[in-house]
Motif scaffolding. Structure first.
Motif, mmCIF file in Angstrom:
data_model
loop_
_atom_site.group_PDB
_atom_site.id
_atom_site.type_symbol
_atom_site.label_atom_id
_atom_site.label_comp_id
_atom_site.label_asym_id
_atom_site.label_seq_id
_atom_site.Cartn_x
_atom_site.Cartn_y
_atom_site.Cartn_z
ATOM 1 N N ALA A 1 -33.852 29.072 7.402
ATOM 2 C CA ALA A 1 -34.368 28.173 6.359
ATOM 3 C C ALA A 1 -35.903 28.146 6.399
ATOM 4 C CB ALA A 1 -33.794 26.777 6.547
ATOM 5 N N GLY B 1 -23.240 26.784 4.552
ATOM 6 C CA GLY B 1 -22.546 27.962 5.090
ATOM 7 C C GLY B 1 -21.055 27.932 4.875
ATOM 8 N N ALA B 2 -20.587 27.370 3.756
ATOM 9 C CA ALA B 2 -19.141 27.256 3.532
ATOM 10 C C ALA B 2 -18.677 27.989 2.278
ATOM 11 C CB ALA B 2 -18.742 25.782 3.446
ATOM 12 N N GLY B 3 -19.555 28.786 1.666
ATOM 13 C CA GLY B 3 -19.121 29.572 0.504
ATOM 14 C C GLY B 3 -19.392 28.914 -0.825
ATOM 15 N N ALA C 1 -18.215 34.139 0.348
ATOM 16 C CA ALA C 1 -18.184 35.307 1.234
ATOM 17 C C ALA C 1 -16.940 35.375 2.110
ATOM 18 C CB ALA C 1 -19.437 35.308 2.103
ATOM 19 N N THR D 1 -22.702 34.488 5.727
ATOM 20 C CA THR D 1 -22.588 35.348 4.545
ATOM 21 C C THR D 1 -23.219 36.723 4.797
ATOM 22 O OG1 THR D 1 -22.661 33.398 3.147
ATOM 23 C CG2 THR D 1 -23.165 35.477 2.078
ATOM 24 N N SER E 1 -29.005 17.750 0.771
ATOM 25 C CA SER E 1 -27.980 18.385 -0.039
ATOM 26 C C SER E 1 -26.618 17.792 0.265
ATOM 27 C CB SER E 1 -27.959 19.883 0.289
ATOM 28 O OG SER E 1 -27.024 20.554 -0.504
ATOM 29 N N LYS F 1 -22.294 26.418 -6.213
ATOM 30 C CA LYS F 1 -21.509 27.297 -7.101
ATOM 31 C C LYS F 1 -20.131 27.591 -6.509
ATOM 32 C CE LYS F 1 -20.712 30.815 -4.603
ATOM 33 N NZ LYS F 1 -21.203 31.267 -3.453
ATOM 34 N N GLY G 1 -22.442 28.225 -2.039
ATOM 35 C CA GLY G 1 -23.782 28.531 -2.536
ATOM 36 C C GLY G 1 -24.875 27.592 -2.058
ATOM 37 N N SER G 2 -24.738 27.073 -0.824
ATOM 38 C CA SER G 2 -25.799 26.177 -0.326
ATOM 39 C C SER G 2 -27.130 26.926 -0.238
ATOM 40 C CB SER G 2 -25.431 25.593 1.047
ATOM 41 O OG SER G 2 -25.489 26.570 2.060
ATOM 42 N N SER G 3 -27.078 28.214 0.144
ATOM 43 C CA SER G 3 -28.338 28.955 0.297
ATOM 44 C C SER G 3 -28.997 29.182 -1.054
ATOM 45 C CB SER G 3 -28.104 30.292 1.006
ATOM 46 O OG SER G 3 -27.309 31.148 0.215
ATOM 47 N N HIS H 1 -29.613 36.476 2.890
ATOM 48 C CA HIS H 1 -28.395 37.301 2.825
ATOM 49 C C HIS H 1 -28.622 38.783 3.057
ATOM 50 C CE1 HIS H 1 -25.747 34.509 0.080
ATOM 51 N NE2 HIS H 1 -26.097 33.946 1.215
ATOM 52 N N ARG I 1 -19.049 30.543 9.295
ATOM 53 C CA ARG I 1 -19.197 31.980 9.075
ATOM 54 C C ARG I 1 -20.564 32.246 8.500
ATOM 55 N NH1 ARG I 1 -20.790 31.531 4.903
ATOM 56 N NH2 ARG I 1 -19.740 31.818 2.947
ATOM 57 N N PHE J 1 -29.630 28.747 11.817
ATOM 58 C CA PHE J 1 -29.685 28.184 10.460
ATOM 59 C C PHE J 1 -31.090 27.661 10.162
ATOM 60 C CE2 PHE J 1 -25.248 26.682 8.850
ATOM 61 C CZ PHE J 1 -24.789 27.973 8.926
ATOM 62 N N ASP K 1 -30.466 18.042 6.883
ATOM 63 C CA ASP K 1 -29.071 18.511 6.824
ATOM 64 C C ASP K 1 -28.777 19.533 7.916
ATOM 65 O OD1 ASP K 1 -28.594 17.074 4.485
ATOM 66 O OD2 ASP K 1 -29.370 18.705 3.259
ATOM 67 N N LEU K 2 -29.822 20.205 8.371
ATOM 68 C CA LEU K 2 -29.609 21.234 9.398
ATOM 69 C C LEU K 2 -29.773 20.645 10.796
ATOM 70 C CD1 LEU K 2 -31.412 24.355 7.854
ATOM 71 C CD2 LEU K 2 -29.110 23.503 7.470
HETATM 72 N N1 LIG Z 1 -29.526 21.722 2.836
HETATM 73 C C1 LIG Z 1 -30.135 22.772 3.370
HETATM 74 N N2 LIG Z 1 -31.310 22.636 4.005
HETATM 75 C C2 LIG Z 1 -31.930 23.717 4.509
HETATM 76 N N3 LIG Z 1 -31.429 24.979 4.492
HETATM 77 C C3 LIG Z 1 -30.262 25.170 3.900
HETATM 78 C C4 LIG Z 1 -29.557 24.090 3.303
HETATM 79 N N4 LIG Z 1 -28.421 24.597 2.783
HETATM 80 C C5 LIG Z 1 -28.428 25.924 3.059
HETATM 81 N N5 LIG Z 1 -29.525 26.295 3.731
HETATM 82 C C6 LIG Z 1 -29.865 27.652 4.197
HETATM 83 O O1 LIG Z 1 -28.813 28.526 3.796
HETATM 84 C C7 LIG Z 1 -28.176 29.164 4.921
HETATM 85 C C8 LIG Z 1 -26.673 29.248 4.707
HETATM 86 O O2 LIG Z 1 -26.450 30.213 3.748
HETATM 87 P P1 LIG Z 1 -25.128 31.093 3.640
HETATM 88 O O3 LIG Z 1 -25.393 32.024 2.534
HETATM 89 O O4 LIG Z 1 -24.745 31.654 4.946
HETATM 90 O O5 LIG Z 1 -24.009 30.047 3.203
HETATM 91 P P2 LIG Z 1 -23.647 29.506 1.750
HETATM 92 O O6 LIG Z 1 -24.746 29.837 0.805
HETATM 93 O O7 LIG Z 1 -23.291 28.078 1.900
HETATM 94 O O8 LIG Z 1 -22.336 30.329 1.387
HETATM 95 P P3 LIG Z 1 -22.130 31.500 0.259
HETATM 96 O O9 LIG Z 1 -23.357 32.339 0.287
HETATM 97 O O10 LIG Z 1 -20.921 32.263 0.722
HETATM 98 O O11 LIG Z 1 -21.895 30.767 -0.999
HETATM 99 C C9 LIG Z 1 -28.562 28.299 6.116
HETATM 100 O O12 LIG Z 1 -28.737 29.147 7.242
HETATM 101 C C10 LIG Z 1 -29.907 27.709 5.720
HETATM 102 O O13 LIG Z 1 -30.914 28.600 6.086
#
Ligand SMILES: Nc1ncnc2c1ncn2[C@@H]1O[C@H](COP(=O)(O)OP(=O)(O)OP(=O)(O)O)[C@@H](O)[C@H]1O
Ligand SMILES: C[C@@](O)(CCO)CC(=O)[O-]
Ligand SMILES: [Mg+2]
Length: 418
Positions: A116, A148-150, A341, A248, A143, A13, A152-154, A202, A246, A112, A56-57
């Motif tokens: 997860a 963790g780049a803003g 964030a 979130t 993915s 997102k 919406g990966s989480s 979060h 960073r 991370f 990915d992690l």
């Molecule tokens: N591909 C993935 N595989 C496993 N865990 C993931 C993956 N992508 C994200 N995560 C989980 O989401 C966490 C990162 O979430 P975080 O909310 O900090 O960043 P974001 O969602 O990318 O940014 P934002 O919330 O600002 O949009 C990671 O610590 C991990 O636990």
């Protein structure tokens, strides 16, 4: 899901306006990123083990837990299908944290990876409880959303887990097996459980990220109420990942400290949040205006972008790298704000419709060149939300793990909940 093997997918997102303020009931406007998605492969197994692969992690080996070791006795006795009864279960999470890393073959597990794993086990334990179909499962997550780049990966990860597990334990049916009304109900349940997962990651999320990852498209979000926004799709943006790491959760907590701690100027901070809210509302009006010409629409939106960025900086969620992106894009008269964030991560640059391909290339080259080496994504806003692909007949785990990430969306047979 009647099939024993399937893949689920959910988009990333981008928040156009309203990040952080949305946590306090203000309006946010956000859209899904169809080109950036998470994919999770689910396969039932019969040996009672739960296996989670997170390449990915950078996890060298899969997490492996015996399902019988999970603390089902701590799950609240709620009806999984009655979302209003869902309270976050701190006691369960505490226990999961203590058992998740036991016996993981002595691998070094970073923050991370831990989060997860906790998120996955929290959902698994809650959703398997009450289920008639305990079996064990293999899950493999991939993915192309930067973690963790803003972007919406989480939330995308959370929506994939919620969907795959709700399907596995028979709490929802797939769109292959359901009618329109059933699909709508399933989407609501997916979104609610993804929100629980986002809480593990979060702390106090607003719910906007998981809503976009569930429903796709472009939405306005206030206090859990989601409204579709038409028209946003026609705006073009360039996304730039500063690659500054960073967290979130910490950024949200820092803003909270400013509001709750007398030393953090709560009155002023609340005024800043109100101003961000007014920016989102103004943007909504601009988009909805039938008399405004393109020139005025772009000029006004650029003004809102600038104000929003500075207000977010004044909340303490900026970063010099994000200001650098603004500075470089401004050389071609383009306007930029941080997105998500903040604290690093991604910036969002509006591309007016009179900007040529050549100009965009000039900006991209300046951003990606040394010394900054930022990463740029040209991806459109909107598109599908969460989807599922029955993989029983043609996709093994090995094929899934070896398939080019960008080709996964093109496999024939995807069915979408939204
Ligand atoms: N591909 C993935 N595989 C496993 N865990 C993931 C993956 N992508 C994200 N995560 C989980 O989401 C966490 C990162 O979430 P975080 O909310 O900090 O960043 P974001 O969602 O990318 O940014 P934002 O919330 O600002 O949009 C990671 O610590 C991990 O636990
Ligand atoms: C910072 C924030 O507003 C957006 C993160 O993508 C947090 C949230 O809404 O949960
Ligand atoms: Mg997140």
């Amino acid at each position: 899901m009647s099939s024993d093997r399937y893949i689920v997918s959910a988009p990333g997102k981008v928040i156009l306006f309203g990040e952080h303020a949305v946590v306090y009931g203000k309006t946010a406007i956000a859209g899904s990123l169809d080109g950036l998605r998470t994919y999770a492969f689910f396969e039932k197994r019969i040996d009672g083990y739960v296996e989670l692969n997170l390449p990915d992690l950078g996890l060298q080996r899969a997490f492996l837990w015996p399902a019988s070791a999970l603390p089902y006795n701590l799950v609240n006795n709620v009806d999984i299908k009655e979302p209003q009864n869902l309270n976050f279960n701190d006691v369960l999470l505490h226990k999961i944290k203590s058992i998740a890393l036991e016996g993981q073959d002595n691998q070094q597990i970073n923050n991370f990876q831990q989060i997860a794993a906790f998120t996955f086990l929290y959902l698994y334990t809650c959703l398997e409880y009450n289920s008639q179909t305990s079996c064990g499962m293999t899950i493999y997550v991939r993915s192309n959303i930067p973690v963790g780049a803003g972007l919406g990966s989480s939330a995308s990860y959370s929506v994939c887990l919620a969907t795959g597990l709700l399907l596995a334990f028979g709490h929802i049916l797939s769109p292959y097996e359901s009618n329109e009304q059933g699909i709508k109900k399933s989407s609501e349940l997916i979104n609610l459980w993804a929100y629980q997962a986002e809480k593990v990651i979060h702390g106090t999320p607003s719910g906007v990220d998981n809503s976009v990852a569930t429903y796709g498209g472009a939405i306005m979000f206030v206090n859990g109420v989601i409204q579709n926004m038409m028209g946003t799709r026609s705006l073009r943006f360039l996304l730039t990942n500063t690659k500054v790491p960073r967290n979130t959760k910490i950024l949200i907590e820092n803003v909270r400290t400013r509001i709750e701690n007398v030393k953090g100027f709560p009155k002023i901070t609340n005024l800043i949040l109100d101003a961000i809210h007014d920016i989102s509302e103004s943007f909504k009006e601009i988009l909805g205006s039938e008399i405004m010409d393109d020139q005025e629409l772009y000029t006004k939106t650029e003004g809102l972008i600038d104000m929003c960025h500075h207000l977010l900086n004044s909340l303490g969620v900026g970063h010099p790298s994000l200001d650098k992106v603004r500075e470089i894009a401004a050389q071609c008269d383009l306007h930029t704000k941080l997105t998500g964030a903040g604290g690093g991560g991604c910036a969002l640059t509006l591309i007016r419709n009179d900007v040529s391909k050549e100009q965009i290339e000039i900006v991209k080259t300046a951003l990606t060149a040394s010394p900054h080496c930022f990463e740029c994504y040209e991806t459109s806003i909107g598109g599908h939300g969460v989807g599922v692909l029955d993989a029983s007949s043609d996709k093994s785990l090995q094929e899934f793990s070896e398939c080019e990430k960008n080709q996964l969306a093109g496999i024939i047979g995807w069915m979408y909940f939204a």
